[in-house]
Design an enzyme around this catalytic site. Structure first.
Site, short mmCIF file in Angstrom:
data_model
loop_
_atom_site.label_atom_id
_atom_site.label_comp_id
_atom_site.label_asym_id
_atom_site.label_seq_id
_atom_site.Cartn_x
_atom_site.Cartn_y
_atom_site.Cartn_z
N HIS A 68 3.10 -4.86 2.22
CA HIS A 68 2.86 -3.51 2.74
C HIS A 68 3.75 -3.20 3.95
O HIS A 68 3.30 -2.67 4.95
CB HIS A 68 1.39 -3.31 3.08
CG HIS A 68 0.96 -1.88 3.03
ND1 HIS A 68 -0.28 -1.51 2.62
CD2 HIS A 68 1.60 -0.73 3.32
CE1 HIS A 68 -0.39 -0.19 2.67
NE2 HIS A 68 0.75 0.29 3.08
N ALA A 77 7.23 -2.01 3.26
CA ALA A 77 8.42 -1.31 2.76
C ALA A 77 8.77 -0.10 3.60
O ALA A 77 9.94 0.26 3.72
CB ALA A 77 8.22 -0.89 1.30
N GLU A 122 -6.08 -5.22 -0.76
CA GLU A 122 -5.15 -5.81 0.21
C GLU A 122 -5.91 -6.63 1.23
O GLU A 122 -6.94 -6.18 1.72
CB GLU A 122 -4.35 -4.71 0.90
CG GLU A 122 -3.40 -4.04 -0.07
CD GLU A 122 -2.38 -3.11 0.60
OE1 GLU A 122 -2.28 -3.12 1.84
OE2 GLU A 122 -1.70 -2.40 -0.12
N THR A 160 5.46 1.70 -3.71
CA THR A 160 5.39 1.54 -2.25
C THR A 160 4.44 2.57 -1.67
O THR A 160 4.42 2.76 -0.46
CB THR A 160 6.79 1.70 -1.61
OG1 THR A 160 7.30 3.00 -1.94
CG2 THR A 160 7.74 0.63 -2.08
N ALA A 161 3.67 3.23 -2.52
CA ALA A 161 2.78 4.31 -2.07
C ALA A 161 1.40 3.76 -1.71
O ALA A 161 1.15 3.42 -0.56
CB ALA A 161 2.69 5.39 -3.14
#
Length: 152
Positions: free
Chosen positions: A114, A116, A95, A64-65
């Site tokens: 994107h 989270a 992305e 999730t980074a």
């Protein structure tokens, strides 16, 4: 439950619940590997074929980074080869995730767009989906959608 963490910063100490360890021990002994680092020259492609090979074949990988922290091709190979059992990804090298990405069709992968880190995720997603439905109906009725982007 044992919680392990790795930090390049040697001043980070174990706190009684989280035990600090080295990177190789973390990836080779963890059931769940979750990445929480910024993307920079030291972390770019940090999680790659070498790291996936060290993980247990029952491990779940979570990112999730930032997408560039992992090598997506190596992740796909690790998932296909059974080097790890699954992945949950909220970020990607590119992305949005390309429509032809193999990750989209893998049964052992969960993808989120994107979001989270968004507070109150369920409420956020409902609001977003309601917005999409409203715009689809507007277009069906010959009206302009709200918040048009990337127009010529």
């Amino acid at each position: 439950m044992n919680v392990l963490a790795y930090a390049r910063n040697a001043t980070v100490q174990s706190d009684g619940f989280v035990k600090m360890t080295d990177f190789d021990t973390l990836v080779s002994t963890s059931d769940i590997v979750s990445v929480h680092v910024p993307l920079n020259e030291q972390t770019k492609q940090l999680i790659n074929k070498t790291a996936f090979k060290k993980m247990k074949n029952t491990s779940l990988f979570i990112n999730t980074a930032r997408g560039g922290i992992i090598n997506e091709r190596d992740l796909i190979d690790a998932l296909k080869n059974g080097d790890i059992s699954g992945a949950c990804l909220d970020v990607f090298e590119s992305e949005p995730l390309p429509i032809d990405s193999e990750l989209r069709n893998m049964g052992n992968v969960i993808l989120t767009p994107h979001t989270a880190g968004m507070p109150d995720g369920r409420k956020f997603h409902k609001t977003r989906y309601d917005f999409f439905i409203k715009n689809i109906k507007r277009v069906e009725n010959g009206e302009e959608p709200e918040s048009k982007l990337n127009q010529l």
